[in-house]
Design a protein around this motif. Sequence first.
Motif, mmCIF file in Angstrom:
data_model
loop_
_atom_site.group_PDB
_atom_site.id
_atom_site.type_symbol
_atom_site.label_atom_id
_atom_site.label_comp_id
_atom_site.label_asym_id
_atom_site.label_seq_id
_atom_site.Cartn_x
_atom_site.Cartn_y
_atom_site.Cartn_z
ATOM 1 N N ARG A 6 28.356 47.255 31.818
ATOM 2 C CA ARG A 6 29.675 46.633 31.917
ATOM 3 C C ARG A 6 29.957 45.828 30.657
ATOM 4 N N LEU A 7 31.205 45.810 30.247
ATOM 5 C CA LEU A 7 31.653 44.947 29.166
ATOM 6 C C LEU A 7 32.120 43.626 29.753
ATOM 7 N N ILE A 8 31.891 42.537 29.041
ATOM 8 C CA ILE A 8 32.406 41.233 29.438
ATOM 9 C C ILE A 8 33.444 40.831 28.401
ATOM 10 N N TYR A 9 34.706 40.712 28.833
ATOM 11 C CA TYR A 9 35.794 40.403 27.915
ATOM 12 C C TYR A 9 36.108 38.915 27.831
ATOM 13 N N GLY A 10 35.979 38.222 28.940
ATOM 14 C CA GLY A 10 36.380 36.817 28.949
ATOM 15 C C GLY A 10 35.676 36.060 30.044
ATOM 16 N N LEU A 11 35.701 34.741 29.916
ATOM 17 C CA LEU A 11 35.138 33.896 30.964
ATOM 18 C C LEU A 11 35.901 32.594 31.020
ATOM 19 N N THR A 12 35.857 31.971 32.174
ATOM 20 C CA THR A 12 36.460 30.652 32.337
ATOM 21 C C THR A 12 35.668 29.893 33.389
ATOM 22 N N PHE A 13 35.704 28.589 33.262
ATOM 23 C CA PHE A 13 35.019 27.726 34.207
ATOM 24 C C PHE A 13 36.010 27.216 35.244
ATOM 25 N N HIS A 14 35.551 27.103 36.476
ATOM 26 C CA HIS A 14 36.372 26.549 37.539
ATOM 27 C C HIS A 14 36.738 25.109 37.179
ATOM 28 N N GLU A 18 31.908 21.038 37.296
ATOM 29 C CA GLU A 18 30.852 20.027 37.294
ATOM 30 C C GLU A 18 30.237 19.842 38.671
ATOM 31 N N THR A 19 30.999 20.105 39.720
ATOM 32 C CA THR A 19 30.455 19.960 41.070
ATOM 33 C C THR A 19 30.091 21.286 41.731
ATOM 34 N N ASN A 20 30.856 22.372 41.445
ATOM 35 C CA ASN A 20 30.548 23.635 42.144
ATOM 36 C C ASN A 20 29.790 24.648 41.287
ATOM 37 N N GLY A 21 29.762 24.479 39.965
ATOM 38 C CA GLY A 21 29.003 25.386 39.099
ATOM 39 C C GLY A 21 29.554 26.788 38.996
ATOM 40 N N PHE A 22 30.849 27.009 39.306
ATOM 41 C CA PHE A 22 31.417 28.354 39.299
ATOM 42 C C PHE A 22 31.921 28.732 37.912
ATOM 43 N N VAL A 23 31.578 29.946 37.485
ATOM 44 C CA VAL A 23 32.114 30.545 36.261
ATOM 45 C C VAL A 23 32.652 31.924 36.642
ATOM 46 N N ALA A 33 30.801 55.559 33.192
ATOM 47 C CA ALA A 33 31.499 56.293 34.252
ATOM 48 C C ALA A 33 32.766 56.965 33.741
ATOM 49 N N LYS A 34 33.181 58.006 34.444
ATOM 50 C CA LYS A 34 34.420 58.698 34.112
ATOM 51 C C LYS A 34 35.623 57.812 34.425
ATOM 52 N N GLU A 35 35.561 57.083 35.521
ATOM 53 C CA GLU A 35 36.601 56.117 35.904
ATOM 54 C C GLU A 35 36.023 54.717 35.774
ATOM 55 N N ARG A 36 36.730 53.837 35.048
ATOM 56 C CA ARG A 36 36.266 52.460 34.892
ATOM 57 C C ARG A 36 37.189 51.517 35.657
ATOM 58 N N MET A 37 36.643 50.345 35.959
ATOM 59 C CA MET A 37 37.388 49.338 36.694
ATOM 60 C C MET A 37 37.320 48.007 35.955
ATOM 61 N N ASN A 38 38.445 47.303 35.934
ATOM 62 C CA ASN A 38 38.419 45.893 35.590
ATOM 63 C C ASN A 38 38.016 45.146 36.841
ATOM 64 N N ARG A 39 37.135 44.194 36.668
ATOM 65 C CA ARG A 39 36.658 43.432 37.828
ATOM 66 C C ARG A 39 36.502 41.972 37.422
ATOM 67 N N ILE A 40 37.039 41.081 38.246
ATOM 68 C CA ILE A 40 36.827 39.651 38.064
ATOM 69 C C ILE A 40 35.675 39.253 38.976
ATOM 70 N N LEU A 41 34.645 38.669 38.360
ATOM 71 C CA LEU A 41 33.444 38.280 39.078
ATOM 72 C C LEU A 41 33.251 36.772 39.001
ATOM 73 N N ARG A 42 32.751 36.207 40.086
ATOM 74 C CA ARG A 42 32.374 34.797 40.087
ATOM 75 C C ARG A 42 30.858 34.684 40.172
ATOM 76 N N SER A 56 22.108 36.762 41.164
ATOM 77 C CA SER A 56 22.245 37.071 42.590
ATOM 78 C C SER A 56 23.463 36.393 43.222
ATOM 79 N N SER A 57 24.109 35.492 42.494
ATOM 80 C CA SER A 57 25.288 34.798 43.034
ATOM 81 C C SER A 57 26.586 35.572 42.786
ATOM 82 N N GLU A 58 26.493 36.763 42.197
ATOM 83 C CA GLU A 58 27.696 37.539 41.858
ATOM 84 C C GLU A 58 28.583 37.766 43.069
ATOM 85 N N LYS A 59 29.880 37.477 42.889
ATOM 86 C CA LYS A 59 30.873 37.728 43.935
ATOM 87 C C LYS A 59 32.093 38.359 43.288
#
Length: 196
Positions: A6-14, A18-23, A33-42, A56-59
Amino acid sequence: LELEDRLIYGLTFHPKYETNGFVYLFTNGPTSAKERMNRILRFSVSRQEPFTIDPSSEKAIIEWRSMGHDGGDLAFGLDGMLYIAAGDGTSDSDTWNSGQDVSNLLATLIRIDVDHPADGQPYAVPPDNPFVDLAGARPEIWAYGFRNPWRMSIDSKTGDVWVGNNGQDLWETAYLVRCGDNFGWSVYEGNHLFYP
């Protein structure tokens, strides 16, 4: 963090990182793959040194197909909503005719609420999004008509949303984006006719 195939294009912090640690990451793939998907992951970042991302926290939050002109940035607005810049999904000249089609997430600026999931989704659609009541439209859309909006920024004082958009042949553009805006692709490239 490395994501296999997978390619990673961008990231942002919640905003409450500082309290929840979400990125949040904007990804595209699988690259093999023949078909690709954009996916936003937390992901969650450990709260102790060395502050690593826990794979393992991927959502998965939201996804849509994209085979080129993926877009690739995301940011939280002052309103707490997550804004995501999505391209037209094709490798040349909007061959899917997605630029003016609000029935999918391609060529749009997406706006979702990741803090209050609803309707079995990992997010909710803000009720003030402009296409919430338009039959056949994706309610997650905030603005549309982008070719490849690959970078964006949210003004920390005014909340204004700025998007940098790759042009097709001649014109690169920077847009101040407001609710419901249509930036014209692929009828227009910037202010210039492309497919009249």
